[in-house]
Design a protein around this motif. Structure first.
Motif, PDB file in Angstrom:
ATOM      1  N   VAL A  40       4.712   3.319  -4.165  1.00 17.33           N
ATOM      2  CA  VAL A  40       3.644   2.353  -4.254  1.00 17.33           C
ATOM      3  C   VAL A  40       3.253   1.468  -3.258  1.00 17.33           C
ATOM      4  CG1 VAL A  40       2.758   0.433  -5.793  1.00 17.33           C
ATOM      5  CG2 VAL A  40       3.554   2.539  -6.878  1.00 17.33           C
ATOM      6  N   PHE A  41       4.469   1.090  -2.607  1.00 17.82           N
ATOM      7  CA  PHE A  41       4.343   0.129  -1.659  1.00 17.82           C
ATOM      8  C   PHE A  41       4.317   0.529   0.130  1.00 17.82           C
ATOM      9  CE2 PHE A  41       5.814  -2.635  -5.185  1.00 17.82           C
ATOM     10  CZ  PHE A  41       4.955  -3.663  -4.950  1.00 17.82           C
TER      11      PHE A  41
ATOM     12  N   PHE B 215      12.031  -0.243   4.682  1.00 17.02           N
ATOM     13  CA  PHE B 215      10.704  -0.889   5.286  1.00 17.02           C
ATOM     14  C   PHE B 215      11.154  -1.738   6.362  1.00 17.02           C
ATOM     15  CE2 PHE B 215       9.556   0.068   0.866  1.00 17.02           C
ATOM     16  CZ  PHE B 215       8.061   0.208   1.065  1.00 17.02           C
TER      17      PHE B 215
ATOM     18  N   LEU C  79      -0.029   8.180  -4.718  1.00 18.32           N
ATOM     19  CA  LEU C  79      -0.020   6.742  -5.188  1.00 18.32           C
ATOM     20  C   LEU C  79      -0.061   6.597  -6.553  1.00 18.32           C
ATOM     21  CD1 LEU C  79      -0.074   4.019  -4.549  1.00 18.32           C
ATOM     22  CD2 LEU C  79      -2.442   3.898  -4.314  1.00 18.32           C
TER      23      LEU C  79
ATOM     24  N   ILE D 249       6.490   4.603 -12.552  1.00 18.58           N
ATOM     25  CA  ILE D 249       6.948   3.457 -12.719  1.00 18.58           C
ATOM     26  C   ILE D 249       6.819   2.788 -14.288  1.00 18.58           C
ATOM     27  CG2 ILE D 249       6.899   0.807 -12.310  1.00 18.58           C
ATOM     28  CD1 ILE D 249       6.113   1.441  -9.392  1.00 18.58           C
TER      29      ILE D 249
ATOM     30  N   ILE E  25       2.303   4.870  -9.597  1.00 16.93           N
ATOM     31  CA  ILE E  25       2.135   4.146 -10.536  1.00 16.93           C
ATOM     32  C   ILE E  25       2.444   4.566 -11.989  1.00 16.93           C
ATOM     33  CG2 ILE E  25       0.202   2.595 -11.691  1.00 16.93           C
ATOM     34  CD1 ILE E  25      -1.134   2.597  -8.785  1.00 16.93           C
TER      35      ILE E  25
ATOM     36  N   VAL F  64      -4.494   3.129   5.000  1.00 14.67           N
ATOM     37  CA  VAL F  64      -5.315   2.276   6.022  1.00 14.67           C
ATOM     38  C   VAL F  64      -5.052   3.102   7.330  1.00 14.67           C
ATOM     39  CG1 VAL F  64      -5.167   0.071   7.167  1.00 14.67           C
ATOM     40  CG2 VAL F  64      -4.830   0.129   4.924  1.00 14.67           C
TER      41      VAL F  64
ATOM     42  N   PRO G   5       0.001   2.708   0.395  1.00 12.50           N
ATOM     43  CA  PRO G   5      -1.299   2.060   1.042  1.00 12.50           C
ATOM     44  C   PRO G   5      -1.183   1.918   2.472  1.00 12.50           C
ATOM     45  CG  PRO G   5      -0.452   1.085  -1.075  1.00 12.50           C
ATOM     46  CD  PRO G   5       0.565   2.017  -0.509  1.00 12.50           C
ATOM     47  N   VAL G   6      -0.189   1.690   3.090  1.00 17.29           N
ATOM     48  CA  VAL G   6      -0.187   1.654   4.497  1.00 17.29           C
ATOM     49  C   VAL G   6      -0.777   2.865   4.993  1.00 17.29           C
ATOM     50  CG1 VAL G   6       1.377   1.052   6.705  1.00 17.29           C
ATOM     51  CG2 VAL G   6       1.820   0.197   4.326  1.00 17.29           C
TER      52      VAL G   6
END
Lengths: 648, 198
Positions: free
Chosen positions: A236-237, A324, A198, A205, A202, A244, A240-241
């Motif tokens: 980045v998108f 996605f 991750l 980018i 960042i 979690v 995070p999934v």
């Protein structure tokens, strides 16, 4: 003694005891070697504390190659076990552990590391930057990834490996059905290295958006940089999934929560959904940089500029968006109903359109070109047909109703290996060979490289094509053995032969590195491939400051224009260059992350708390530290540059 | 280091500008993190097993106090950044400290709330609903806790070093983080508490 019992292997075998000894001996050898040759200081100063994107890229690459061999050993064991019916080389538990670690190691620790290795090394050079936007975070990314990888790799000698598949579906991955600590390793190792990924996302980018050379607008970026930008946005998108999902899975296993259980309202399908909401974009995180690499190599060796630049960019953006909204196709058979399956079936097949555009663009680039059959070009040429077969069978799998026949058979295994191997592995070896002189100042041997290519390409075809047939005949994936009457024997034997071919190919790659290091000429100039993009406008190997003078860019092939059309790349004179200082913090912090992860896996809570405090202490130190970096003055620069030119 | 005097202090260096953009992208990742938690919450909200449902355990008073505290702290940190732009270090520090105190008070009430939940039989392990409820709230609470440590360090640095491009940059980024936590809380308040109490 009770304390140490938890570290015992639940299913020991002679092979595991042998690897324990091997690991111990290797560690001793490394420590003794470093001490004997007095290399500790060198290791610390030049590598462990470095923030240079080039060195970090090289460390990623070495780690990725190591992981390739770890994962490859798993693959060979699997193919050997299934080569003949009712084989007893491995028992069911070991087979489960091996296919699990093979998947995890290859995707997370080999393929991801390899693409990040090349992005690290190449992208700042392609955009004419000094380094990435956050050099220290870059080092932290690498060390977090490395510690995560090491954590998973010690699982098979301490406490037992995960055995519920790389997808780790619940309830199989829950405590009841996976009682060993193996799945804890999976959760924590992926969490730690995911954090590193991750941060990379960042970092890149910002680097690509803000640090391009003057004149390089977005639509003048080289295609690999474009691919890198889109990939990092997906990272980045998507990651995070996973964060979690892994946190929930960890809590289910260690704190007895009820996210994915089958009692007290838990929903096991939630894991499958979250996993693939990350997992499918992950596929494109791997494949888009590979597309970028081919888009660099094919124009270089076809001696034509890239056909359809704009459509290349648009198709990558479309792929990233579609990535996605297709995740359900990984479990069409798990009861969503016809409407949901139809929607995801259509989105899945839609991805074939932008991908097809890219394939045709590469073909048109080569059309009427003067093709040079170098090693990178051979891999690019091998990629197109094999990848197309892998991709087309993916469309077959994407048809929800037909998928009931293929689901979780060897047909699926054949499909995804035939996209990932030509897509990612070919691209990585091609990219490695192509940018090798940029990294080390000499070229890899072409002759050995070509032998390697034919073994790897032939091995891939031979190992995976038979699986289409055995899969359609009904051989399920992840079965550790089968009876003779099924008739799968011959196809699996062919696969085993193919796997050996692949192993020889990879061994040749290593031999090539050894051979070329010893014998290859160091007098190759700065542009041995007659290439097109900016990274070739500086020296081989690249000096620590990358470019003495910031280049001026006028098109997506600025270096080619400089060579052929008299474009002036370097207009200004020498100026002082600001450089970041090295730092030990990223490494030290990652070591604490390793301890944290290890303690968490074995529920040693005091150690968890202590290491967590140590991590926070590292962050506090960093926050208060004053570090403005240092300058390379114009005089030093002038001297270094004239020496570099004089050496030629 | 080149300093661009035409821009606010926090934007005045190249590295400062990079940091701010990087942090916005990080917030993008955080949005995904909380979006995943919310999606999981909506999936599991009615799966209460043998445990209580939201309307049985939610209490309006502590939630309203928490909301008030956090919204006010978001306002005061805004004032802090405004003071920073005017170059008034003392006012800025005062507002930052008020923000942190409000954050600490919020955390106190939230801990009370958690104790209450466990007390009425809605622990982390009770049901899928309580697991995801406490995890979502806990993740936000953990962010606030981390923010308190982080903010304290920044206040200390501004006290020691004054307003430099570096400290201003850190303070500004911290304010972005703090506002973001507030936004998340608004979603928690609306979609977890209000929806759950209806």
């Amino acid at each position: 003694m009770e304390f140490f019992e938890r570290f015992a292997i639940p299913h020991p075998s002679p092979a595991i005891y042998a690897s324990m000894v091997a690991i111990a001996l290797t560690t001793i050898a490394v420590v003794v070697g470093l001490t004997y040759f007095k290399k500790w200081g060198y290791l610390w100063r030049e590598w462990l504390t470095t923030v240079d994107h080039k060195k970090i890229g090289i460390m990623y690459m070495i780690s990725a190659l190591l992981m390739l061999f770890r994962g490859g050993a798993d693959a060979l064991m699997m193919r050997a076990q299934t080569a003949v019916p009712e084989n007893t080389l491995l028992d069911a538990q070991h087979y489960n552990e091996i296919f699990t670690t093979h998947g995890v190691v290859m995707i997370i620790f080999m393929a991801m590391a390899f693409i990040i290795a090349l992005m690290n090394f190449v992208i700042p050079l392609q955009i004419g930057a000094r380094d990435v936007a956050f050099p220290r975070l870059n080092a932290l990314s690498f060390w977090l990834y490395f510690m995560g990888a090491m954590l998973l790799n010690i699982s098979f000698v301490i406490g037992g490996s995960p055995s519920s598949g790389w997808t780790s579906y619940f309830p199989l991955a829950g405590n009841e059905l996976s009682p060993s600590v193996g799945t804890n390793y999976y959760m924590l190792a992926l969490q730690i290295s995911g954090l590193g990924t991750l941060i990379t996302g960042i970092n890149f980018i910002v680097t690509i958006l803000k640090m391009r050379a003057p004149g390089m607008t977005l639509m003048k970026m080289p295609m690999f940089t474009w691919a890198g930008l889109i990939t990092n946005v997906i990272i980045v998108f998507a990651f995070p999934v996973l964060t979690v999902a892994l946190a929930m899975g960890t809590m289910d296993r260690l704190f007895a929560t009820n996210f994915f259980t089958t009692t007290d309202g838990g929903m096991d399908m939630l894991w499958a959904n979250l996993f693939w909401v990350w997992g499918h974009p992950e596929v494109y995180i791997l494949i888009l940089p590979a597309f970028g690499i081919y888009s660099e190599i094919i124009p270089t060796f076809a001696r034509r500029n890239l056909y359809g630049y704009t459509t290349m960019v648009v198709s990558m953006v479309v792929i990233s968006l579609l990535s996605f909204v297709v995740w359900v196709h990984h479990f069409f058979t798990m009861g969503q109903g016809a409407l949901v399956n139809s929607i995801f079936s259509i989105t899945t097949m839609a991805i074939a359109v932008p991908t097809g555009i890219k394939i045709f663009n590469w073909l048109f680039t080569m059309w009427k070109g003067k093709i040079q059959f170098t090693v990178p070009m051979l891999y690019s040429l091998g990629f197109i047909p094999i990848f197309t077969i892998g991709g087309v069978t993916g469309v077959m799998l994407g048809m929800a109703s037909a998928d009931y026949q293929y689901h979780n058979t060897m047909f699926l295994v054949a499909h995804f290996h035939l996209v990932i191997i030509p897509g990612v592995v070919f691209a990585m070896i091609a990219g490695l060979t192509y940018w090798w002189p940029k990294m080390f100042g000499f070229m890899l041997n072409e002759r050995i490289g070509k032998w390697g290519f034919w073994f790897i390409a032939g091995g891939t075809v031979l190992a995976f094509f038979p699986m289409f047939i055995s899969g359609l005949d009904g051989q399920a994936r992840r079965m550790y053995t089968y009876s003779e009457g099924t008739g799968f024997g011959i196809w699996n034997m062919l696969s085993f032969v193919g796997a050996i071919g692949l192993a020889i190919g990879f061994a040749l790659l290593v031999y090539n590195i050894y051979y070329s290091t010893r014998y290859a000429s160091r007098d190759i100039g700065d542009d041995p491939w007659n290439a097109r993009s900016l990274e070739w406008a500086t020296h081989n190997p690249v000096p620590e400051y990358n470019f003495a003078i910031t280049p001026q860019v006028n098109s997506s092939e600025a270096f080619w224009d400089a060579k052929k059309r008299g474009h002036k790349l370097f207009k200004a004179g020498y100026k002082d260059i600001h450089m970041p200082n090295n730092s030990g913090i990223p490494f030290i912090m990652s070591v604490f992350f390793f301890i944290f992860g290890f303690a968490f896996i074995f529920s040693m809570w005091i150690t968890v708390i202590v290491s967590l405090i140590a991590i926070l202490a590292c962050m506090t130190y960093r926050s208060f530290e004053k570090d403005d970096g240092y300058h390379i003055t114009a005089e030093e620069l002038k001297k270094a540059e004239s020496e570099l030119r004089g050496a030629k | 280091m080149q300093i661009d005097k035409t821009k606010p202090l926090e934007y005045s260096t190249e590295q400062g500008r990079l940091n701010i953009l990087g942090f916005w992208i990080f917030i993008g990742a955080e949005v995904m993190l909380f979006a995943t938690l919310f999606a999981s919450y909506f999936t599991l909200v009615d799966r209460t097993g043998s445990g209580p449902s939201g309307s049985e355990i939610f209490e309006l008073t502590p939630v309203l106090i928490e909301t008030l505290l956090l919204l006010t702290s978001s306002f005061t940190i805004g004032l802090g950044v405004h003071a920073m732009r005017l170059g008034r270090t003392k006012a800025m520090l005062t507002f930052f400290i008020i923000t942190l105190v409000l954050g600490l008070a919020f955390l106190g009430v939230e801990i009370y709330e958690f104790v209450h939940y466990v007390h009425v039989g809605a622990g982390l392990q009770t049901s899928a609903f309580t697991s995801i409820l406490l995890t979502t709230l806990g993740t936000h609470g953990l962010h606030v806790t981390f923010g308190l440590f982080w903010g304290t360090m920044i206040v200390m640095q501004v006290m020691k070093r004054g307003l430099t491009p570096a400290t201003a940059n850190k303070s500004f980024i911290f304010s972005l983080y703090w506002h973001f936590l507030d936004v998340v809380w608004i979603f928690i308040f609306s979609f977890i508490y209000l929806k759950g109490m209806m």
